[in-house]
Design a protein around this motif. Sequence first.
Motif, PDB file in Angstrom:
ATOM      1  N   ALA A 101       0.842  -1.210   0.000  1.00 17.50           N
ATOM      2  CA  ALA A 101       0.000   0.000   0.000  1.00 17.50           C
ATOM      3  C   ALA A 101       0.871   1.252   0.000  1.00 17.50           C
ATOM      4  CB  ALA A 101      -0.923  -0.008   1.217  1.00 17.50           C
ATOM      5  N   ALA A 102       1.971   1.202   0.751  1.00 20.64           N
ATOM      6  CA  ALA A 102       2.885   2.348   0.776  1.00 20.64           C
ATOM      7  C   ALA A 102       3.515   2.570  -0.589  1.00 20.64           C
ATOM      8  CB  ALA A 102       3.967   2.117   1.830  1.00 20.64           C
ATOM      9  N   ALA A 103       3.848   1.479  -1.297  1.00 18.91           N
ATOM     10  CA  ALA A 103       4.428   1.602  -2.635  1.00 18.91           C
ATOM     11  C   ALA A 103       3.434   2.224  -3.605  1.00 18.91           C
ATOM     12  CB  ALA A 103       4.867   0.220  -3.145  1.00 18.91           C
ATOM     13  N   ARG A 104       2.160   1.817  -3.495  1.00 15.12           N
ATOM     14  CA  ARG A 104       1.133   2.407  -4.359  1.00 15.12           C
ATOM     15  C   ARG A 104       0.968   3.901  -4.059  1.00 15.12           C
ATOM     16  NH1 ARG A 104      -3.139  -2.489  -3.286  1.00 15.12           N
ATOM     17  NH2 ARG A 104      -2.262  -3.991  -4.775  1.00 15.12           N
ATOM     18  N   ALA A 105       1.019   4.225  -2.782  1.00 13.94           N
ATOM     19  CA  ALA A 105       0.863   5.633  -2.403  1.00 13.94           C
ATOM     20  C   ALA A 105       2.031   6.459  -2.932  1.00 13.94           C
ATOM     21  CB  ALA A 105       0.762   5.751  -0.884  1.00 13.94           C
ATOM     22  N   ARG A 106       3.235   5.919  -2.834  1.00  6.93           N
ATOM     23  CA  ARG A 106       4.403   6.647  -3.341  1.00  6.93           C
ATOM     24  C   ARG A 106       4.296   6.871  -4.842  1.00  6.93           C
ATOM     25  NH1 ARG A 106       7.157   3.030   0.070  1.00  6.93           N
ATOM     26  NH2 ARG A 106       7.807   1.787  -1.745  1.00  6.93           N
ATOM     27  N   ALA A 107       3.869   5.816  -5.577  1.00  6.33           N
ATOM     28  CA  ALA A 107       3.723   5.943  -7.025  1.00  6.33           C
ATOM     29  C   ALA A 107       2.658   6.975  -7.375  1.00  6.33           C
ATOM     30  CB  ALA A 107       3.367   4.583  -7.635  1.00  6.33           C
ATOM     31  N   SER A 108       1.561   6.975  -6.609  1.00 13.71           N
ATOM     32  CA  SER A 108       0.476   7.934  -6.863  1.00 13.71           C
ATOM     33  C   SER A 108       0.949   9.363  -6.598  1.00 13.71           C
ATOM     34  CB  SER A 108      -0.726   7.589  -5.990  1.00 13.71           C
ATOM     35  OG  SER A 108      -1.761   8.515  -6.185  1.00 13.71           O
ATOM     36  N   ARG A 109       1.673   9.536  -5.498  1.00 13.87           N
ATOM     37  CA  ARG A 109       2.180  10.879  -5.183  1.00 13.87           C
ATOM     38  C   ARG A 109       3.158  11.366  -6.242  1.00 13.87           C
ATOM     39  NH1 ARG A 109       2.299   8.910   0.204  1.00 13.87           N
ATOM     40  NH2 ARG A 109       4.524   8.397  -0.026  1.00 13.87           N
ATOM     41  N   LEU A 110       4.023  10.448  -6.731  1.00 17.82           N
ATOM     42  CA  LEU A 110       4.991  10.823  -7.761  1.00 17.82           C
ATOM     43  C   LEU A 110       4.284  11.241  -9.037  1.00 17.82           C
ATOM     44  CD1 LEU A 110       7.890  11.043  -8.819  1.00 17.82           C
ATOM     45  CD2 LEU A 110       7.785   8.590  -9.383  1.00 17.82           C
ATOM     46  N   GLU A 111       3.258  10.468  -9.427  1.00 12.41           N
ATOM     47  CA  GLU A 111       2.510  10.785 -10.643  1.00 12.41           C
ATOM     48  C   GLU A 111       1.826  12.146 -10.500  1.00 12.41           C
ATOM     49  OE1 GLU A 111       1.002  10.402 -14.467  1.00 12.41           O
ATOM     50  OE2 GLU A 111       2.517   9.183 -13.436  1.00 12.41           O
ATOM     51  N   ALA A 112       1.225  12.384  -9.343  1.00 15.49           N
ATOM     52  CA  ALA A 112       0.531  13.661  -9.120  1.00 15.49           C
ATOM     53  C   ALA A 112       1.521  14.828  -9.132  1.00 15.49           C
ATOM     54  CB  ALA A 112      -0.216  13.613  -7.787  1.00 15.49           C
ATOM     55  N   LEU A 114       4.505  14.958 -10.676  1.00 16.97           N
ATOM     56  CA  LEU A 114       5.005  15.192 -12.032  1.00 16.97           C
ATOM     57  C   LEU A 114       3.956  15.906 -12.882  1.00 16.97           C
ATOM     58  CD1 LEU A 114       6.799  11.783 -12.750  1.00 16.97           C
ATOM     59  CD2 LEU A 114       7.896  14.016 -12.470  1.00 16.97           C
ATOM     60  N   THR A 115       2.701  15.513 -12.709  1.00 17.65           N
ATOM     61  CA  THR A 115       1.617  16.127 -13.489  1.00 17.65           C
ATOM     62  C   THR A 115       1.473  17.612 -13.158  1.00 17.65           C
ATOM     63  OG1 THR A 115       0.452  14.014 -13.542  1.00 17.65           O
ATOM     64  CG2 THR A 115      -0.839  15.977 -14.040  1.00 17.65           C
ATOM     65  N   ALA A 116       1.744  17.956 -11.917  1.00 18.07           N
ATOM     66  CA  ALA A 116       1.576  19.352 -11.486  1.00 18.07           C
ATOM     67  C   ALA A 116       2.739  20.246 -11.891  1.00 18.07           C
ATOM     68  CB  ALA A 116       1.400  19.391  -9.964  1.00 18.07           C
ATOM     69  N   LEU A 117       3.858  19.676 -12.305  1.00 20.91           N
ATOM     70  CA  LEU A 117       5.013  20.494 -12.672  1.00 20.91           C
ATOM     71  C   LEU A 117       4.780  21.228 -13.981  1.00 20.91           C
ATOM     72  CD1 LEU A 117       8.014  18.088 -11.848  1.00 20.91           C
ATOM     73  CD2 LEU A 117       7.231  20.067 -10.521  1.00 20.91           C
ATOM     74  N   SER A 118       5.333  22.398 -14.089  1.00 25.96           N
ATOM     75  CA  SER A 118       5.251  23.144 -15.339  1.00 25.96           C
ATOM     76  C   SER A 118       6.260  22.586 -16.325  1.00 25.96           C
ATOM     77  CB  SER A 118       5.562  24.620 -15.081  1.00 25.96           C
ATOM     78  OG  SER A 118       6.936  24.762 -14.697  1.00 25.96           O
ATOM     79  N   ARG A 119       6.147  23.044 -17.569  1.00 26.60           N
ATOM     80  CA  ARG A 119       7.079  22.598 -18.606  1.00 26.60           C
ATOM     81  C   ARG A 119       8.524  22.915 -18.201  1.00 26.60           C
ATOM     82  NH1 ARG A 119       9.685  24.893 -22.866  1.00 26.60           N
ATOM     83  NH2 ARG A 119      10.071  23.572 -24.720  1.00 26.60           N
ATOM     84  N   ASP A 120       8.754  24.118 -17.720  1.00 27.02           N
ATOM     85  CA  ASP A 120      10.112  24.512 -17.338  1.00 27.02           C
ATOM     86  C   ASP A 120      10.638  23.663 -16.173  1.00 27.02           C
ATOM     87  OD1 ASP A 120      10.171  26.393 -19.309  1.00 27.02           O
ATOM     88  OD2 ASP A 120       9.610  28.076 -17.990  1.00 27.02           O
ATOM     89  N   GLN A 121       9.750  23.361 -15.240  1.00 24.53           N
ATOM     90  CA  GLN A 121      10.169  22.544 -14.104  1.00 24.53           C
ATOM     91  C   GLN A 121      10.524  21.120 -14.539  1.00 24.53           C
ATOM     92  OE1 GLN A 121       6.595  23.305 -11.787  1.00 24.53           O
ATOM     93  NE2 GLN A 121       7.802  24.401 -10.221  1.00 24.53           N
ATOM     94  N   LEU A 122       9.701  20.572 -15.462  1.00 18.94           N
ATOM     95  CA  LEU A 122       9.987  19.232 -15.976  1.00 18.94           C
ATOM     96  C   LEU A 122      11.320  19.209 -16.722  1.00 18.94           C
ATOM     97  CD1 LEU A 122       6.499  18.012 -17.243  1.00 18.94           C
ATOM     98  CD2 LEU A 122       7.898  16.930 -15.476  1.00 18.94           C
ATOM     99  N   LEU A 123      11.541  20.260 -17.529  1.00 21.83           N
ATOM    100  CA  LEU A 123      12.811  20.332 -18.258  1.00 21.83           C
ATOM    101  C   LEU A 123      13.990  20.413 -17.292  1.00 21.83           C
ATOM    102  CD1 LEU A 123      11.909  22.730 -21.212  1.00 21.83           C
ATOM    103  CD2 LEU A 123      12.526  20.303 -21.361  1.00 21.83           C
ATOM    104  N   ALA A 124      13.839  21.191 -16.239  1.00 25.89           N
ATOM    105  CA  ALA A 124      14.910  21.316 -15.250  1.00 25.89           C
ATOM    106  C   ALA A 124      15.175  19.970 -14.578  1.00 25.89           C
ATOM    107  CB  ALA A 124      14.547  22.370 -14.209  1.00 25.89           C
ATOM    108  N   LEU A 125      14.108  19.234 -14.309  1.00 26.58           N
ATOM    109  CA  LEU A 125      14.251  17.916 -13.685  1.00 26.58           C
ATOM    110  C   LEU A 125      14.980  16.950 -14.611  1.00 26.58           C
ATOM    111  CD1 LEU A 125      13.583  15.969 -11.363  1.00 26.58           C
ATOM    112  CD2 LEU A 125      11.389  15.520 -12.479  1.00 26.58           C
ATOM    113  N   VAL A 126      14.569  16.947 -15.884  1.00 27.87           N
ATOM    114  CA  VAL A 126      15.220  16.050 -16.851  1.00 27.87           C
ATOM    115  C   VAL A 126      16.689  16.411 -17.000  1.00 27.87           C
ATOM    116  CG1 VAL A 126      15.298  15.349 -19.273  1.00 27.87           C
ATOM    117  CG2 VAL A 126      13.102  15.536 -18.099  1.00 27.87           C
ATOM    118  N   ARG A 127      16.979  17.717 -17.075  1.00 26.99           N
ATOM    119  CA  ARG A 127      18.383  18.145 -17.206  1.00 26.99           C
ATOM    120  C   ARG A 127      19.200  17.702 -15.992  1.00 26.99           C
ATOM    121  NH1 ARG A 127      15.865  23.246 -18.981  1.00 26.99           N
ATOM    122  NH2 ARG A 127      15.919  23.299 -21.281  1.00 26.99           N
ATOM    123  N   GLU A 128      18.576  17.790 -14.840  1.00 24.34           N
ATOM    124  CA  GLU A 128      19.279  17.359 -13.622  1.00 24.34           C
ATOM    125  C   GLU A 128      19.600  15.865 -13.685  1.00 24.34           C
ATOM    126  OE1 GLU A 128      18.274  16.729  -8.891  1.00 24.34           O
ATOM    127  OE2 GLU A 128      17.120  18.200 -10.047  1.00 24.34           O
TER     128      GLU A 128
END
Length: 560
Positions: A101-112, A114-128
């Motif tokens: 259940a904790a693993a599912r919660a972590r995956a759900s939080r990660l998905e949420a 990532l979805t909330a990040l802006s384009r610039d934030q996602l690009l910064a994350l990928v570059r990192e």
Amino acid sequence: MARHVVGFGEEDLRALAGVRSFDRGLGYVVAVSGLEVGDGSVTATVHGTDVYEVELTLGEGIGVSGWCDCPYGQEGNFCKHCVAVGLTVLRQSEAIPRQRAAARARASRLEAWLTALSRDQLLALVREQIGEDRELRRRLELRAAAAHSDTGAVRDRILVLIDPRPFARYGYVEYADATRYARQVEEAADALRALASGGLAAQAVGLAEEAIRALGRAYEEVDDSDGVVGQAVAAVSEAHLEACSVARPDPDRLAEWLVGQVLGDWNDAADLDPLDYADVLGPTGLARMRQLAAEARRRRPNGWAERYLMERLVKAEGDVDALVALYAKDLVPSGATHLRIAEELEAAGRADEALAWAERGLRDTAAEAHVDGRLADYVCARYTQAGRTAETVAVRHDRFRVERSLVAYQQLRAAARTAGCWESTREAALAVLREDACRDRGAWYRGPVLLDALLDDGDLDAAWREAADRADDRQWQWLADLSRERRPADALAVYLRLIEPLKEPTGDRVYERMAQLLLNARDCHRAMGTEAEFTAQLAGLRAELKRRRKLMTLLDRHGL
């Protein structure tokens, strides 16, 4: 309770692994670390001869399956490391639902997140990430080059990926580095597919051919014992075929390239089958390939690759008589070619001709000690179907007199029993084996086949009479195992003698064998009512070998 929670139990692990691997896995539970529970899977690290990664797929109602990157596990087996992780999961089963259940919660939080990040934030994350992970950066660079139709950049990147030199610390790619090299080759295959699907199939064809040539040269310097590099090279070959299917290159040129690959010095890695390209080649390309194959066959009539290529092409044409004529030019002494001809004729509905060729094979190989056993099996199966049991016995008897093996004896026994003449046939067969045993035939590497035959028949009294000064250790143990109930004292003497030389060497395999022999010895004492004597013998052995802690642990586990 544990089975309900995780979907499997110890009996499932034992059934998947087998008794030997399961018992060995018990000793590796303490070597499990880094257990991570996901949604339907568990991963962990097991420290053995090396550090191995294990993944179990599990869930309520679906049982368990496992994968391990140890050599035995990579062959598709449920190895001792998988057993160790499975046992660890069972011991922690009460916590599994909470961890899942904790693993599912972590995956759900990660998905949420990532979805909330802006384009610039996602690009910064990928570059990192690509700044920290060189392998990820290479994959993304390759995808970018393919997406921008930059064939020059893709070519350079592919050549870097298939270059074995970064892994060849001593001039070749060692076994331990083969998997990492294979991953890079698979990346090259992915890039070729991306290029072909991106509208540059013709360029992908050329790059794939260049990669296959380079891989052919590199493969000679790779320890690919597990076949992982070969599988990756096959992925490059598949990418070439897919690109050809889209680009539809000139059929004559493709035919010439394929023939060059099959007949070339570097064809082991790609292992191309020209007939996979039949649709792309069309009638024109196939005709050109047949012409080139015939020319090559004339130049080297005994060449293996030339013969293989011609056989594949003739077979594809569906001309059974031409194929039989081709096979008949090179009949091997084992009879395997006679059998291939018989099978081709039978597949074409020409059963009588097929049997005639198989019978010819038996005649041609009558004096050969090493004959393809499937040839005699083929003939005997057809004779049995036709009710020709006496002829079946004759075939088996002829092979037995030449081979003098336990398998040949067993086959003769089965045929003679069906024909109702085993009693007389057995006496004649045993007489032949007794003559061999008296001459010590083959005694330099194993005990006489006579003993194997008697033991396989269950004729224990005769086996005991013949065993003295003739049986090897394998046969002595077989005899003792079969005699524990009827002759426990004789069997016990064998077990004690076999245990003695095991006191010197060390290692898991030796300890397992000693434990099994001790268990057998205990059975003998129980049958004789002398358990106290066994207890004293075991105590003496444990005192003598007490410094071998691993052996002591194993004996404890077996209740000894």
